[in-house]
Design a protein around this motif. Structure first.
Motif, PDB file in Angstrom:
ATOM      1  N   SER A 132       0.851  -1.188   0.000  1.00 53.43           N
ATOM      2  CA  SER A 132       0.000   0.000   0.000  1.00 53.43           C
ATOM      3  C   SER A 132       0.891   1.244   0.000  1.00 53.43           C
ATOM      4  O   SER A 132       1.838   1.351   0.770  1.00 53.43           O
ATOM      5  N   GLY A 133       0.604   2.177  -0.875  1.00 52.01           N
ATOM      6  CA  GLY A 133       1.409   3.375  -0.992  1.00 52.01           C
ATOM      7  C   GLY A 133       2.629   3.198  -1.873  1.00 52.01           C
ATOM      8  O   GLY A 133       3.383   4.152  -2.105  1.00 52.01           O
ATOM      9  N   SER A 134       2.856   1.990  -2.392  1.00 52.24           N
ATOM     10  CA  SER A 134       3.988   1.713  -3.274  1.00 52.24           C
ATOM     11  C   SER A 134       3.518   1.736  -4.730  1.00 52.24           C
ATOM     12  O   SER A 134       2.367   1.380  -5.021  1.00 52.24           O
ATOM     13  N   PRO A 135       4.374   2.145  -5.663  1.00 53.38           N
ATOM     14  CA  PRO A 135       3.973   2.106  -7.079  1.00 53.38           C
ATOM     15  C   PRO A 135       3.904   0.695  -7.636  1.00 53.38           C
ATOM     16  O   PRO A 135       3.470   0.502  -8.774  1.00 53.38           O
ATOM     17  N   VAL A 136       4.289  -0.287  -6.840  1.00 56.79           N
ATOM     18  CA  VAL A 136       4.292  -1.668  -7.312  1.00 56.79           C
ATOM     19  C   VAL A 136       2.871  -2.217  -7.345  1.00 56.79           C
ATOM     20  O   VAL A 136       2.118  -2.099  -6.362  1.00 56.79           O
ATOM     21  N   ASP A 137       2.509  -2.796  -8.472  1.00 54.80           N
ATOM     22  CA  ASP A 137       1.225  -3.497  -8.592  1.00 54.80           C
ATOM     23  C   ASP A 137       1.445  -4.896  -8.032  1.00 54.80           C
ATOM     24  O   ASP A 137       2.045  -5.752  -8.677  1.00 54.80           O
ATOM     25  N   SER A 138       0.987  -5.140  -6.817  1.00 53.22           N
ATOM     26  CA  SER A 138       1.288  -6.398  -6.136  1.00 53.22           C
ATOM     27  C   SER A 138       0.722  -7.608  -6.879  1.00 53.22           C
ATOM     28  O   SER A 138       1.356  -8.669  -6.923  1.00 53.22           O
ATOM     29  N   ALA A 139      -0.451  -7.471  -7.481  1.00 52.70           N
ATOM     30  CA  ALA A 139      -1.035  -8.592  -8.225  1.00 52.70           C
ATOM     31  C   ALA A 139      -0.190  -8.924  -9.441  1.00 52.70           C
ATOM     32  O   ALA A 139       0.090 -10.106  -9.729  1.00 52.70           O
ATOM     33  N   ALA A 140       0.254  -7.872 -10.159  1.00 57.21           N
ATOM     34  CA  ALA A 140       1.113  -8.102 -11.322  1.00 57.21           C
ATOM     35  C   ALA A 140       2.452  -8.689 -10.908  1.00 57.21           C
ATOM     36  O   ALA A 140       2.997  -9.569 -11.587  1.00 57.21           O
ATOM     37  N   LEU A 141       3.000  -8.219  -9.779  1.00 50.90           N
ATOM     38  CA  LEU A 141       4.274  -8.758  -9.295  1.00 50.90           C
ATOM     39  C   LEU A 141       4.131 -10.228  -8.927  1.00 50.90           C
ATOM     40  O   LEU A 141       4.999 -11.049  -9.261  1.00 50.90           O
ATOM     41  N   TYR A 142       3.037 -10.576  -8.255  1.00 51.38           N
ATOM     42  CA  TYR A 142       2.815 -11.973  -7.878  1.00 51.38           C
ATOM     43  C   TYR A 142       2.748 -12.864  -9.116  1.00 51.38           C
ATOM     44  O   TYR A 142       3.370 -13.934  -9.164  1.00 51.38           O
ATOM     45  N   GLU A 143       2.003 -12.449 -10.119  1.00 55.98           N
ATOM     46  CA  GLU A 143       1.907 -13.234 -11.351  1.00 55.98           C
ATOM     47  C   GLU A 143       3.261 -13.360 -12.030  1.00 55.98           C
ATOM     48  O   GLU A 143       3.608 -14.410 -12.578  1.00 55.98           O
ATOM     49  N   GLN A 144       4.064 -12.290 -11.982  1.00 58.86           N
ATOM     50  CA  GLN A 144       5.393 -12.312 -12.583  1.00 58.86           C
ATOM     51  C   GLN A 144       6.294 -13.311 -11.872  1.00 58.86           C
ATOM     52  O   GLN A 144       7.011 -14.080 -12.526  1.00 58.86           O
TER      53      GLN A 144
END
Length: 812
Positions: A233-245
Motif C-alpha cells: 500500500s502506498g507503493s507504485p508496485v502493482d502487487s497482483a502483477a508482481l505476484y503473477e510475474q
C-alpha cells in the motif's frame, strides 16, 4: 640383417642420420653424446608440451641448456616442421588458461586459439596486431615492429629473439601465434573447423548463483506474498502483477532443470581473404526461446538456443584491412569507450584489442551488424553499427528498469529492448618519425534503446523491510532511451619504457580515465596504472581496469531483499565500480632458481563512500633443480563496505603453497595446500563472530602417453568454517563450502592430424554441518511442523554432484 638394421636406424634418425628433436623418443635423446640426460629429458618434455620446436635455436630457451650443447645439437640433430594440417596439443591446452586467477576471458582464448591454428604472418606485423596477445606489452609490440622496419623480413620466428627492447617474456608469449608464412590472398585453399560440445554439468558449485538457489528465492518471495508478509500500500508496485510475474518466472525456470548444455560452432576460411562461421549454443540449465536473435522469426533456432551467432568477413582489400558482417567483437584502447564482452577482467590492462569475428558465448553485449577496419599509411580507423536485443529488469507496470546480464533468463526480461549502437575511432600512427608504437586517437559511441529505461528503486525494494535501500551505484544507472560518449587516447614507447592511456566523457559530463606506464628488460618489469571512474559514468560498454564490478558489495548481492529475486542478476553487470586507485605490478627473475612470477599492490578508494581499500598479492617461486618447483603465494586484502548504519571492514589473509614436479616422460605433478582467514567487524546479530577460516589440500597429475594423448586427474580435500574457498581446476573455477572431497579426470586426445577430443568427468561430495540449531530452553527452541512438533536438532547435509563435459574438434 645388418643392412636392414642400419636402414631402420637411419629412418628413425631422419635424413642424413640426424636425430629429429620433434619426433625422437626419450631413449634416442638420452643416447646423444653432446647433451646430458637432464637436458635430454627437458628437450623431450618441451617437444611434447608444445607440439615441437619451430627451429633448432628454440632449444636455447630450455633451462640448463649451454652454448656448447646447443652447438653440438645444431651440428648433429635436426628439427622437422610439423606436417601440413597437423595441430599442436597447445590448441587444446590453451583452454586451461580460463582456469587462471586474473586470467583471460572466453573471448580472448577463442581468438588465440584461432591464431594457434593459423598464425599471423610475422613479416607483416605491426604493433596494432600484437597488442591482442596475452602478456605482450606495448614495449614488446613496438620492439617487433621496429626490428622488422629497420632490418627487414626474418626467415624464422626465433630471429625476433634478438630484437632490441623485446623481452624474453614477451617473445615467449607471442612466438606460438606468429609464423614465417606469406599472406595467401589469392589462394582458394579451403579450411575450417567444427566444434561440438555437450555439457552435462560441470559438477562445480555455483552457490547463491545456482538455478536451485534462484528457485528457492522465488519460492520464498511467493510464499511471503501469499502469507501477507509484504505490504505494498502506498507503493507504485502493482502487487497482483508482481505476484503473477514471480509465479511465471518460477514455473519457467523450473522447466530448465535437467537441461543439458550444448555448443555447435563452425568456422570456415578461404586463403587469407575470406572467413565465415556460425554458432548455435544453449547453456546448461537454461530456458529456451530467448536467443540473441530471438526478436527475429528463426523457427526452431529461436526456440532451442540461447545464443545464435554468425559472421562473414573480407580481409586485405586495399586500405580495407577487414570488414565483418554479422557478429563481431570490438575492443579498443583501455576499454573505456567500447569493449563488448560479457566479462570484466579484474586487475588487467590486457585484452584482445581490435576488431574480431565473434562466435563466443557473449550474449548481452554482443554486437550484430557491420564493422570495418581501415589502414592507410599512418591512419588506422574503425567504424561499426549494431542492432541487437537486450535483456532488462522489468518494473511491475511493464516499463524496463535497467539493463541486466542475467544467467537465469525468463520471458519477462529476455530481449525486452532492442538496442542500436554505432560509433567510430580513428588513430594517427606517429611511428614514421617518432618511436614505433606511438599514436594518438579519438572516437565516439552512441547507444539508443527501443524504450526508455526507468531505474526506479521503488520497483525493486521491498517496502518497510529490515534492509535500508542505499545503493548510489544504482541511482545513476542509464535513464531514458539513449546515451553517448567519446574518448581520446595515446601511447608512446622509448626503449624499454612505454606509456599508454585513455580518457572518456559521457554526455552527462561524467568521465573515466585509465593510464599506464611500464618499464622492462629480460629479467624484470614494473607496471604502474592509475584509474578513475565517476559515479555517473554508466557507459554499458566500459570494461576498463577495475578491482570490483559496479554492484559488488551492494544490495543486489542479496536476492531476498528485492521484490523480484531475479533483479539480483544486476550484481553480474560487467562494468567497473565507481572507484579511483593506483596499481603496481612486477615480475622479477632473480636467478635461474629464484623467480617472483607476479607481485602486485592495488590501493583504491570507493567514490560513492570514500572508503580506502587495498589488496596485495605476491608469488615466490624456487627451482632447486629443473624438474622441481616450489611456489608460495600470499594475499592480503582490507576492504570496507557500507552497511545500514555504519561501515564494516574485512581483512583477508590467504597463503597457498604449490609443489610442482616435471619428471621425465612428459608428466606434470602438483600438490597444493591453502589456508585462509578473514577478520570481520563483530556483529551482535551473528554471535559476534570475528573470524572465518578455510583451506584445502589438492593434487593434480597429468601424463602424456604420446604427443597427442594425455590424461589429467585431480583431487581436493577441503574444510571451511564460514570462509568458502575457490579453486581453479581444469578449465574453470569451483567454490568449495562446508567440507568435502572431489575427484576429476580429463582425457585429451588428438585422434588424428585433424580430430581432437576432450572428455571431463567429475564427482564431488560436500558435507554441510548444521550446528547450533538445538536449544535446551523449550521456550527458545526451533520446532518441526506437526502436532506436537518435535525440536530441531543439529544435523548434517550430504550433497553428491557429478559433472561430465565432452568436446570434439574437427579441423581441415
Amino acid at each position: 640383417m645388418s643392412s636392414s638394421f642400419l636402414l631402420a636406424i637411419l629412418a628413425a634418425a631422419g635424413p642424413f642420420g640426424r636425430v629429429d628433436l620433434n619426433t625422437a623418443t626419450l631413449e634416442q635423446l638420452r643416447a646423444l653424446e653432446g647433451i646430458t640426460d637432464e637436458q635430454a629429458d627437458s628437450i623431450y618434455s618441451r617437444a611434447l608440451s608444445t607440439g615441437g620446436f619451430a627451429d633448432i635455436y628454440e632449444v636455447a630457451e630450455i633451462p640448463g641448456m649451454t652454448a656448447s650443447s646447443l652447438a653440438w645439437l645444431r651440428d648433429n640433430c635436426m628439427v622437422s616442421p610439423r606436417a601440413e594440417g597437423s595441430l599442436s596439443p597447445a590448441v587444446m591446452d590453451l583452454m586451461e588458461r580460463l582456469a587462471v586467477e586474473d586470467g583471460p576471458g572466453d573471448a580472448a582464448v577463442d581468438e588465440w586459439e584461432n591464431l594457434l591454428i593459423r598464425p599471423m604472418p610475422v613479416n607483416g606485423l605491426r604493433h596494432w596486431d600484437l597488442r591482442m596477445l596475452d602478456r605482450v606489452s606495448i614495449v614488446d609490440a613496438a620492439a617487433v615492429e621496429r626490428r622488422l622496419r629497420d632490418l627487414g623480413p626474418v626467415s624464422g620466428v626465433a630471429s625476433l629473439r634478438g630484437s632490441d627492447g623485446l623481452s624474453y617474456y614477451g617473445y615467449r608469449n607471442l612466438r606460438d601465434y606468429v609464423a614465417t608464412r606469406e599472406l595467401d590472398l589469392s589462394s582458394t585453399d579451403f579450411f575450417g573447423g567444427l566444434r561440438v560440445t555437450v555439457d552435462g554439468g560441470a559438477g562445480r558449485s555455483e552457490g547463491e548463483g545456482s538455478l536451485a538457489a534462484r528457485l528457492d528465492d522465488l519460492g520464498s518471495a511467493i510464499g511471503d506474498m501469499e502469507s501477507g508478509g509484504r505490504d505494498y500500500s502506498g507503493s507504485p508496485v502493482d502487487s497482483a502483477a508482481l505476484y503473477e510475474q514471480l509465479v511465471s518466472e518460477r514455473d519457467e525456470l523450473a522447466g530448465a532443470r535437467g537441461v543439458t548444455g550444448s555448443v555447435q560452432r563452425l568456422r570456415l576460411g578461404l586463403g587469407d581473404r575470406w572467413r565465415g562461421g556460425i554458432r548455435l549454443s544453449r547453456g546448461r540449465w537454461s530456458t529456451a526461446g530467448h536467443g540473441l536473435l530471438s526478436g527475429m522469426d528463426m523457427g526452431v533456432i529461436s526456440e532451442t538456443y540461447d545464443v545464435a551467432k554468425a559472421f562473414a568477413s573480407l580481409h586485405r582489400l586495399g586500405p580495407l584491412h577487414q570488414v565483418i558482417l554479422g557478429n563481431y567483437r570490438l575492443s579498443l584502447n583501455q576499454g573505456l569507450l567500447v569493449d563488448n564482452a560479457d566479462e570484466l577482467m579484474s586487475r588487467s590492462l590486457y585484452r584482445p584489442r581490435g576488431l574480431h569475428p565473434d562466435l563466443t558465448s557473449t550474449r548481452q553485449a554482443a554486437f550484430t551488424g557491420a564493422a570495418c577496419e581501415v589502414r592507410s599509411g599512418p591512419l588506422v580507423g574503425y567504424a561499426f553499427v549494431s542492432s541487437a536485443p537486450r535483456d532488462a529488469i522489468m518494473n511491475s507496470d511493464g516499463t524496463p528498469n535497467s539493463l541486466v546480464l542475467s544467467r537465469w533468463r525468463t520471458s519477462a526480461m529476455a530481449g525486452a529492448l532492442q538496442e542500436t549502437a554505432a560509433g567510430g575511432y580513428g588513430y594517427f600512427d606517429l611511428g614514421g618519425f617518432l618511436p614505433c608504437g606511438t599514436f594518438v586517437g579519438a572516437g565516439a559511441l552512441t547507444v539508443s534503446w527501443s524504450d526508455s529505461l526507468v531505474p526506479d528503486p521503488e520497483f525493486l525494494d521491498i517496502p518497510n523491510d529490515a534492509e535500508v535501500w542505499n545503493c548510489p551505484e544504482y541511482s545513476v544507472m542509464p535513464q531514458g532511451d539513449a546515451l553517448s560518449a567519446w574518448s581520446v587516447s595515446g601511447q608512446t614507447v622509448l626503449g624499454g619504457f612505454g606509456v599508454e592511456g585513455e580518457a572518456a566523457m559521457q554526455d552527462n559530463d561524467a568521465m573515466a580515465a585509465v593510464g599506464g606506464a611500464r618499464w622492462q628488460n629480460d629479467w624484470f618489469y614494473l607496471l604502474c596504472s592509475i584509474r578513475h571512474y565517476d559515479l555517473e559514468y554508466t557507459n554499458p560498454y566500459c570494461r576498463g581496469f577495475a578491482e570490483q564490478s559496479r554492484f559488488d558489495d551492494t544490495v543486489f548481492e542479496k536476492p531476498y531483499y528485492l521484490n523480484d529475486p531475479s533483479a539480483a542478476d544486476l550484481a553480474d553487470w560487467p562494468v567497473p565500480k565507481p572507484e579511483e586507485g593506483i596499481y603496481l605490478e612486477s615480475r622479477f627473475q632473480v636467478s635461474r632458481q629464484i623467480l617472483f612470477p607476479k607481485v602486485y599492490l592495488d590501493v583504491w578508494r570507493s567514490i560513492p563512500w570514500g572508503f580506502e581499500n587495498y589488496r596485495f598479492q605476491g608469488e615466490l617461486e624456487y627451482r632447486p633443480v629443473f624438474p622441481l618447483r616450489f611456489r608460495l603465494k600470499y594475499k592480503l586484502q582490507d576492504k570496507t563496505k557500507m552497511q545500514d548504519l555504519l561501515p564494516t571492514s574485512s581483512v583477508t589473509h590467504e597463503a597457498t603453497l604449490r609443489t610442482i614436479v616435471l619428471p621425465a616422460g612428459g608428466d606434470y605433478f602438483e600438490i597444493g595446500v591453502r589456508a585462509g582467514l578473514v577478520e570481520l567487524t563483530p556483529n551482535p546479530l551473528y554471535t559476534d563472530d570475528r573470524l572465518m577460516s578455510g583451506g584445502f589440500l589438492s593434487a593434480r597429475w597429468e601424463h602424456r602417453f604420446t604427443p597427442g594423448f594425455s590424461v589429467l586427474g585431480g583431487t581436493t580435500l577441503w574444510t571451511t568454517d564460514g570462509m568458502s574457498q575457490w579453486e581453479f581446476e581444469d578449465t574453470g573455477i569451483d567454490f568449495l563450502d562446508g567440507r568435502g572431497t572431489k575427484f576429476y579426470v580429463t582425457v585429451k586426445e588428438q585422434i588424428s592430424d585433424n580430430i581432437q577430443i576432450r572428455l571431463r568427468l567429475l564427482r564431488k561430495d560436500t558435507f554441510f554441518p548444521r550446528n547450533g540449531l538445538y536449544r535446551p530452553d523449550p521456550e527458545d527452541q526451533y520446532y518441526y511442523e506437526g502436532d506436537p512438533g518435535s525440536p530441531v536438532r543439529d544435523f548434517g547435509d550430504h550433497a553428491e554432484s557429478y559433472g561430465i563435459n565432452c568436446q570434439l574438434d574437427l579441423r581441415w
